[in-house]
Design a protein around this motif. Structure first.
Motif, short mmCIF file in Angstrom:
data_model
loop_
_atom_site.label_atom_id
_atom_site.label_comp_id
_atom_site.label_asym_id
_atom_site.label_seq_id
_atom_site.Cartn_x
_atom_site.Cartn_y
_atom_site.Cartn_z
N VAL A 97 0.84 -1.21 0.00
CA VAL A 97 0.00 0.00 0.00
C VAL A 97 0.87 1.25 0.00
O VAL A 97 0.59 2.22 -0.72
N ILE A 98 1.94 1.23 0.81
CA ILE A 98 2.84 2.40 0.89
C ILE A 98 3.50 2.66 -0.46
O ILE A 98 3.51 3.79 -0.95
N VAL A 99 4.03 1.61 -1.08
CA VAL A 99 4.68 1.76 -2.39
C VAL A 99 3.66 2.23 -3.43
O VAL A 99 3.94 3.12 -4.25
N GLY A 100 2.46 1.65 -3.41
CA GLY A 100 1.42 2.05 -4.35
C GLY A 100 1.03 3.50 -4.19
O GLY A 100 0.84 4.22 -5.18
N ALA A 101 0.94 3.96 -2.93
CA ALA A 101 0.61 5.37 -2.68
C ALA A 101 1.70 6.30 -3.17
O ALA A 101 1.41 7.33 -3.79
N ILE A 102 2.94 5.93 -2.92
CA ILE A 102 4.06 6.77 -3.39
C ILE A 102 4.06 6.85 -4.91
O ILE A 102 4.23 7.92 -5.49
N LEU A 103 3.88 5.72 -5.57
CA LEU A 103 3.87 5.73 -7.04
C LEU A 103 2.65 6.49 -7.59
O LEU A 103 2.75 7.15 -8.63
#
Length: 107
Positions: A97-103
């Motif tokens: 979720v964190i990586v998806g939000a950053i991207l």
């Protein structure tokens, strides 16, 4: 002097060469795409297990330091380690979720 400033401004407006280019692992083939996902998943799982071990050790340290007369400094140190291990475990659990939000924000 004015001409030099104009040339500098003209060079500063270069188009982004990465505009419209997206990362695509499928270019390396289906086998590579499956392999990197398995390797990353394995590393992720190992990190979660290690963090759980650190959390358990810190919680045991909290319990051990509060027995008997109690050592406030040891308890505080163990509590700090437990808090950081808990935060780390939460971040690892939410890594996708964190990586998806950053991207998504980076767009």
């Amino acid at each position: 002097m004015h001409e030099i400033a104009h040339q500098l401004i003209a060079h500063a407006t270069i188009d982004n060469p990465l505009n419209g280019v997206l990362p695509d692992f499928s270019v390396f083939g289906v086998e590579f795409d499956a392999l990197w996902k398995k390797v990353l998943g394995g590393i992720w799982a190992i990190c979660i297990v290690i963090t759980i071990i650190f959390l358990a050790i810190a919680l045991a340290g909290m319990a051990g330091s509060s027995e008997g007369g109690g050592n406030a400094l040891a308890y505080k140190s163990a509590r700090t380690r437990a808090v950081w291990a808990g935060i780390t475990l939460g971040c690892l659990a939410a890594l996708a979720v964190i990586v998806g939000a950053i991207l998504a924000i980076a767009g």
